[in-house]
Design an enzyme around this catalytic site. Sequence first.
Site, PDB file in Angstrom:
ATOM      1  N   CYS A   8     -25.448 -70.009 -73.010  1.00 30.61           N
ATOM      2  CA  CYS A   8     -24.536 -70.387 -74.102  1.00 30.61           C
ATOM      3  C   CYS A   8     -25.069 -71.666 -74.726  1.00 30.61           C
ATOM      4  CB  CYS A   8     -23.104 -70.516 -73.591  1.00 30.61           C
ATOM      5  SG  CYS A   8     -22.865 -71.783 -72.322  1.00 30.61           S
ATOM      6  N   ASN A  11     -23.897 -74.818 -71.682  1.00 26.63           N
ATOM      7  CA  ASN A  11     -24.006 -74.494 -70.251  1.00 26.63           C
ATOM      8  C   ASN A  11     -22.971 -75.264 -69.428  1.00 26.63           C
ATOM      9  OD1 ASN A  11     -26.473 -74.772 -67.556  1.00 26.63           O
ATOM     10  ND2 ASN A  11     -25.058 -73.094 -67.939  1.00 26.63           N
ATOM     11  N   CYS A  13     -19.326 -74.172 -70.200  1.00 23.23           N
ATOM     12  CA  CYS A  13     -18.123 -73.321 -70.261  1.00 23.23           C
ATOM     13  C   CYS A  13     -18.459 -71.848 -70.029  1.00 23.23           C
ATOM     14  CB  CYS A  13     -17.406 -73.471 -71.604  1.00 23.23           C
ATOM     15  SG  CYS A  13     -16.814 -75.139 -71.958  1.00 23.23           S
ATOM     16  N   ARG A  14     -19.033 -71.193 -71.034  1.00 24.75           N
ATOM     17  CA  ARG A  14     -19.206 -69.733 -70.957  1.00 24.75           C
ATOM     18  C   ARG A  14     -20.270 -69.284 -69.967  1.00 24.75           C
ATOM     19  NH1 ARG A  14     -20.164 -69.092 -77.181  1.00 24.75           N
ATOM     20  NH2 ARG A  14     -20.969 -71.176 -76.763  1.00 24.75           N
ATOM     21  N   SER A  15     -21.480 -69.824 -70.081  1.00 22.55           N
ATOM     22  CA  SER A  15     -22.538 -69.313 -69.192  1.00 22.55           C
ATOM     23  C   SER A  15     -22.330 -69.680 -67.717  1.00 22.55           C
ATOM     24  CB  SER A  15     -23.944 -69.688 -69.690  1.00 22.55           C
ATOM     25  OG  SER A  15     -24.136 -71.070 -69.756  1.00 22.55           O
ATOM     26  N   ASP A 124     -16.795 -69.378 -78.180  1.00 25.01           N
ATOM     27  CA  ASP A 124     -16.859 -70.744 -77.644  1.00 25.01           C
ATOM     28  C   ASP A 124     -15.446 -71.308 -77.455  1.00 25.01           C
ATOM     29  OD1 ASP A 124     -17.259 -73.419 -77.178  1.00 25.01           O
ATOM     30  OD2 ASP A 124     -18.618 -73.725 -78.874  1.00 25.01           O
TER      31      ASP A 124
HETATM   32  P1  4NP Z   1     -20.388 -73.579 -73.917  1.00 26.82           P
HETATM   33  O1  4NP Z   1     -19.304 -74.474 -74.688  1.00 26.82           O
HETATM   34  O2  4NP Z   1     -21.510 -73.344 -74.909  1.00 26.82           O
HETATM   35  O3  4NP Z   1     -19.646 -72.347 -73.598  1.00 26.82           O
HETATM   36  O4  4NP Z   1     -20.828 -74.381 -72.707  1.00 26.82           O
HETATM   37  C1  4NP Z   1     -19.619 -75.673 -75.326  1.00 26.82           C
HETATM   38  C2  4NP Z   1     -19.746 -76.834 -74.590  1.00 26.82           C
HETATM   39  C3  4NP Z   1     -20.018 -78.019 -75.216  1.00 26.82           C
HETATM   40  C4  4NP Z   1     -20.139 -78.065 -76.600  1.00 26.82           C
HETATM   41  C5  4NP Z   1     -20.025 -76.887 -77.328  1.00 26.82           C
HETATM   42  C6  4NP Z   1     -19.768 -75.696 -76.697  1.00 26.82           C
HETATM   43  N1  4NP Z   1     -20.380 -79.296 -77.241  1.00 26.82           N
HETATM   44  O5  4NP Z   1     -20.331 -79.324 -78.496  1.00 26.82           O
HETATM   45  O6  4NP Z   1     -20.634 -80.310 -76.571  1.00 26.82           O
END
Ligand code: 4NP
Length: 156
Positions: A8, A11, A13-15, A124
């Site tokens: 994602c 790294n 939340c989703r992944s 996201d």
């Molecule tokens: P992820 O979510 O891609 O599912 O880990 C996010 C985590 C952090 C951010 C964006 C999406 N950020 O903008 O810091």
Amino acid sequence: MVNVLFVCLGNICRSPTAHGVFAHQVAESELSSTILVDSAGTSGWHNGAKPDSRSMAYAAQNGYDLSFIRSRQVSEDDFIRQDFILAMDTENLENLKSICPSEHIHKVKLFLDYADLPVNEVPDPYYGGDDGFHRVLNLVELGGIALLEHIKQGLE
Ligand code: 4NP
């Protein structure tokens, strides 16, 4: 050996959710010595961080441990080493494809392409509320079941 990498943006939340849930599903199928699971981000913004506390909490409530995961950015080596490089959404898919050597591009797919669902992205949840985190967990559980079936068929 089959090496699976979930990807994602951050790294955190989703992944990592997909990493922990799929590792659990693989273990339940007694395939932990055959299928190796990992996760990474297209960004390195959260390098070294634990998963988001909301992701860890929802996962734990449903019996999944994410606490061992630390955020890292996708590396050149991943394109060589991994067999499945699975993006959570089309933006991360396109980013991966733009840096993946052409001989490995067949490994880069959308995670939910293996599932028969009305959606093909895991949205996201980072800037949203609880709903988004529940949705991630639901989609990841369903996607994981479908991916595991696909990989098992390839092992036969
Ligand atoms: P992820 O979510 O891609 O599912 O880990 C996010 C985590 C952090 C951010 C964006 C999406 N950020 O903008 O810091």
